[in-house]
Enzyme design. Structure first.
Site, PDB file in Angstrom:
ATOM      1  N   ARG A  91      53.073  31.982  33.881  1.00 52.74           N
ATOM      2  CA  ARG A  91      52.186  32.977  34.737  1.00 52.74           C
ATOM      3  C   ARG A  91      51.166  31.670  35.027  1.00 52.74           C
ATOM      4  NH1 ARG A  91      48.023  36.695  34.572  1.00 52.74           N
ATOM      5  NH2 ARG A  91      47.891  37.450  37.324  1.00 52.74           N
TER       6      ARG A  91
ATOM      7  N   ARG B 237      36.175  45.888  39.796  1.00 54.20           N
ATOM      8  CA  ARG B 237      35.811  45.669  41.363  1.00 54.20           C
ATOM      9  C   ARG B 237      35.592  46.344  42.377  1.00 54.20           C
ATOM     10  NH1 ARG B 237      41.280  42.323  40.479  1.00 54.20           N
ATOM     11  NH2 ARG B 237      41.388  41.616  38.214  1.00 54.20           N
TER      12      ARG B 237
ATOM     13  N   ASP C 254      38.754  53.329  33.920  1.00 53.10           N
ATOM     14  CA  ASP C 254      40.217  53.695  33.557  1.00 53.10           C
ATOM     15  C   ASP C 254      40.532  54.833  34.335  1.00 53.10           C
ATOM     16  OD1 ASP C 254      42.568  55.525  32.514  1.00 53.10           O
ATOM     17  OD2 ASP C 254      42.150  53.135  30.719  1.00 53.10           O
TER      18      ASP C 254
ATOM     19  N   ILE D 186      49.126  52.251  37.344  1.00 56.96           N
ATOM     20  CA  ILE D 186      48.806  53.693  38.031  1.00 56.96           C
ATOM     21  C   ILE D 186      49.415  53.687  39.150  1.00 56.96           C
ATOM     22  CG2 ILE D 186      47.142  54.608  39.981  1.00 56.96           C
ATOM     23  CD1 ILE D 186      44.604  53.092  39.236  1.00 56.96           C
ATOM     24  N   GLY D 187      50.677  53.535  39.827  1.00 54.93           N
ATOM     25  CA  GLY D 187      51.946  53.432  40.461  1.00 54.93           C
ATOM     26  C   GLY D 187      52.739  54.171  40.030  1.00 54.93           C
ATOM     27  N   GLU D 188      52.775  53.906  38.689  1.00 57.74           N
ATOM     28  CA  GLU D 188      54.167  53.797  37.469  1.00 57.74           C
ATOM     29  C   GLU D 188      53.923  55.129  36.987  1.00 57.74           C
ATOM     30  OE1 GLU D 188      55.526  50.938  35.302  1.00 57.74           O
ATOM     31  OE2 GLU D 188      55.082  49.340  37.177  1.00 57.74           O
TER      32      GLU D 188
ATOM     33  N   LEU E 149      48.988  49.024  41.663  1.00 60.69           N
ATOM     34  CA  LEU E 149      48.003  49.454  42.039  1.00 60.69           C
ATOM     35  C   LEU E 149      48.332  49.692  40.112  1.00 60.69           C
ATOM     36  CD1 LEU E 149      48.418  53.289  44.532  1.00 60.69           C
ATOM     37  CD2 LEU E 149      47.596  50.957  44.712  1.00 60.69           C
ATOM     38  N   GLY E 150      47.060  48.843  39.384  1.00 58.88           N
ATOM     39  CA  GLY E 150      46.670  48.895  37.951  1.00 58.88           C
ATOM     40  C   GLY E 150      45.148  48.933  38.324  1.00 58.88           C
ATOM     41  N   ASN E 151      44.832  47.832  37.175  1.00 54.60           N
ATOM     42  CA  ASN E 151      43.439  47.943  36.782  1.00 54.60           C
ATOM     43  C   ASN E 151      43.288  47.298  37.994  1.00 54.60           C
ATOM     44  OD1 ASN E 151      42.415  48.893  34.679  1.00 54.60           O
ATOM     45  ND2 ASN E 151      42.770  47.880  33.634  1.00 54.60           N
TER      46      ASN E 151
ATOM     47  N   ASN F  38      51.770  34.100  29.299  1.00 55.61           N
ATOM     48  CA  ASN F  38      50.701  34.191  30.210  1.00 55.61           C
ATOM     49  C   ASN F  38      49.700  34.399  29.334  1.00 55.61           C
ATOM     50  OD1 ASN F  38      48.911  35.611  32.265  1.00 55.61           O
ATOM     51  ND2 ASN F  38      49.695  37.495  32.044  1.00 55.61           N
TER      52      ASN F  38
ATOM     53  N   HIS G  56      48.822  38.527  42.899  1.00 53.76           N
ATOM     54  CA  HIS G  56      49.973  39.779  42.447  1.00 53.76           C
ATOM     55  C   HIS G  56      51.345  40.162  42.708  1.00 53.76           C
ATOM     56  CE1 HIS G  56      46.794  43.192  41.680  1.00 53.76           C
ATOM     57  NE2 HIS G  56      47.760  42.610  40.241  1.00 53.76           N
TER      58      HIS G  56
HETATM   59  P1  AMP Z   1      48.180  47.823  34.630  1.00 54.21           P
HETATM   60  O1  AMP Z   1      46.090  47.164  35.251  1.00 54.21           O
HETATM   61  O2  AMP Z   1      48.733  47.647  35.849  1.00 54.21           O
HETATM   62  O3  AMP Z   1      48.224  47.947  33.236  1.00 54.21           O
HETATM   63  O4  AMP Z   1      47.120  49.756  34.708  1.00 54.21           O
HETATM   64  C1  AMP Z   1      45.901  50.103  34.093  1.00 54.21           C
HETATM   65  C2  AMP Z   1      45.742  51.138  35.519  1.00 54.21           C
HETATM   66  O5  AMP Z   1      46.769  52.375  35.102  1.00 54.21           O
HETATM   67  C3  AMP Z   1      44.443  52.109  34.364  1.00 54.21           C
HETATM   68  O6  AMP Z   1      43.846  52.134  35.381  1.00 54.21           O
HETATM   69  C4  AMP Z   1      45.174  53.265  33.405  1.00 54.21           C
HETATM   70  O7  AMP Z   1      44.642  54.169  33.445  1.00 54.21           O
HETATM   71  C5  AMP Z   1      45.950  53.471  34.890  1.00 54.21           C
HETATM   72  N1  AMP Z   1      47.410  54.276  33.818  1.00 54.21           N
HETATM   73  C6  AMP Z   1      48.034  54.407  32.951  1.00 54.21           C
HETATM   74  N2  AMP Z   1      48.660  55.465  32.083  1.00 54.21           N
HETATM   75  C7  AMP Z   1      48.175  55.997  33.288  1.00 54.21           C
HETATM   76  C8  AMP Z   1      48.521  57.722  33.424  1.00 54.21           C
HETATM   77  N3  AMP Z   1      49.673  58.255  32.633  1.00 54.21           N
HETATM   78  N4  AMP Z   1      48.090  58.022  34.801  1.00 54.21           N
HETATM   79  C9  AMP Z   1      47.084  57.555  35.212  1.00 54.21           C
HETATM   80  N5  AMP Z   1      46.949  56.282  35.073  1.00 54.21           N
HETATM   81  C10 AMP Z   1      47.125  56.137  34.347  1.00 54.21           C
END
Ligand code: AMP
Length: 400
Positions: free
Chosen positions: A90, A241, A282, A331-333, A209-211, A7, A180
């Site tokens: 990727r 964003r 974050d 976030i989702g996980e 749901l992530g960054n 990646n 995604h």
């Molecule tokens: P990703 O881009 O998929 O790596 O997700 C990053 C996002 O996941 C960031 O906003 C983190 O704050 C959030 N995240 C990771 N662990 C947790 C957690 N235990 N509780 C809440 N948000 C989380």
């Protein structure tokens, strides 16, 4: 069979080496600061680690170091690169040229590079990495490209067109592409497997749901609509964003602040979202500030939940049904708060979650809806690297 998954970004090169006999990760790491110095962190599946500052003027030197850490020293996992059957890359933007993963040729690398105008931050570095990788792997080792956009190529025109003059589409290829896709495709099939159903029989809303965040309507295993658009800026509020805003607000603010188009793009991509509203991109910071009663953090949290609810409702409407909602991404996980916030007040859509179970679920494949919930709700960990490795293996085997 061993598959290397790459990646590549403009200054980074993340990799995983997988043994596809058991789909285990044998080695992984990241070369970063390419072009501005150089640093590598390399880890092995059995816990060995190597970290060093390096000199990476280009992606080629980063690949050379990657070969070195895989084949020698304390992180050695293979004797030579000839043990690697194929490399899977990727690729962020495949536009409407690529609707599935494919074997790399020089012409395909040029096509990926030509799409750089649509994805300036990603596609040119991908092309550089593909060319650099070719130099360090034995001649004849196949390379495969897996596109973030490919899964969404099944969207109908009514979902991917914008209400702008038709020439924007014809001349400039302006339309919704969605992103995604590798993650949405992976989690949808994992979910179908966990539900004991064929994905072709399911209507799913997948919330990555992530960054960066995107929501996708998956009907019968195909993406029919998704929240990200021409670029990954569209859709729900994200770490830095803005997500969707009225386009007139963009031109208005650019004029007020005296920003050029590219400065305004930076403003919306890098300074907005959670960061612009709360001071932190974050989600963990936003959650803890919200727990302490910080008004802006509470607002950002509310906005995210509300926007996701709107997508779930509208996607249930366009699919004329909803069998399952899934949460994935950082976030989702991990964030029970966001999942609870999204699923509260959604009983009209047949969504009812087990709050205790949801609160204790983190990073695992778990059904969090109650037995009487008409729509199932699941947490499904994503694994884009594994899907890239699986696609790579399948394409290499097809060619045999
Ligand atoms: P990703 O881009 O998929 O790596 O997700 C990053 C996002 O996941 C960031 O906003 C983190 O704050 C959030 N995240 C990771 N662990 C947790 C957690 N235990 N509780 C809440 N948000 C989380």
């Amino acid at each position: 069979m061993k598959i290397l998954v790459v990646n590549a970004g403009s200054s980074s090169l993340k990799y995983q080496l997988l043994d596809m006999t058991n789909e285990e990760v044998i080695a992984k790491g990241n070369c970063d600061r390419i072009g501005i110095g150089g640093h590598i962190v390399a880890k092995t599946g059995d816990g060995r680690k190597f970290e060093a500052d390096c000199d990476f003027p280009t992606h080629t030197e980063a690949f050379e170091k990657l070969v070195e850490v895989l084949t020698s020293g304390e992180t050695k996992v293979i004797d030579s690169m000839s043990e690697i059957s194929a490399v899977g890359h990727r690729i962020v933007q495949g536009a409407d040229i690529f609707d599935h993963s494919c074997l790399v040729t020089d012409e395909i690398i040029d096509q990926i590079d030509d799409l750089a105008e649509l994805a300036p931050v990603h596609n040119h570095p991908h092309a550089l990495a593909l060319r650099a990788c070719k130099k360090v792997i034995p001649e004849g080792t196949p390379q495969v490209v897996v596109f973030d956009t490919a899964f969404h190529q099944t969207m109908p025109p009514k979902a991917f067109m914008f209400g702008m003059p038709y020439e924007c589409y014809e001349k400039f290829h302006v339309r919704k592409y969605g992103f995604h896709g590798t993650s949405h495709r992976f989690v949808a099939s994992e979910l179908a497997r966990a539900m004991g159903k064929d994905v072709k029989d399911l209507k799913i809303v997948s919330c990555h749901l992530g960054n960066g965040s995107s929501i996708t309507a998956i009907d019968g295993g195909k993406s029919v609509d998704t929240s990200m658009g021409f670029t990954p800026l569209d859709g729900v509020i994200m770490g830095t964003r803005s997500g969707a805003v009225d386009p007139s607000a963009v031109t208005f603010v650019a004029k007020k602040l005296g920003l050029s188009p590219s400065e305004m793009s930076d403003y919306l991509n890098k300074k907005s979202g959670f960061l612009g509203l709360t001071g932190s991109s974050d989600n963990r910071d936003v959650q803890s500030a919200a727990n302490e009663g910080d008004e802006k953090a509470l607002l950002a949290d509310d906005m995210l939940n509300y926007e996701i609810q709107k997508y779930i409702g509208s996607y249930a409407a366009v699919m004329n049904g909803l069998d399952a909602v899934l949460f994935t991404g950082g976030i989702g996980e991990n964030s029970w708060e966001v999942r609870e916030g999204v699923c509260t007040g959604m009983d009209y859509f047949g969504i009812k979650i087990d709050k205790e179970l949801n609160r204790s679920t983190r990073g695992k494949l778990v059904k969090i809806s109650t037995p009487d919930s008409k729509t199932e709700v699941w947490v499904v960990p994503t694994n884009e690297e594994l899907l890239i490795a699986r696609d790579t293996l399948a394409i290499v085997n097809e060619g045999k």
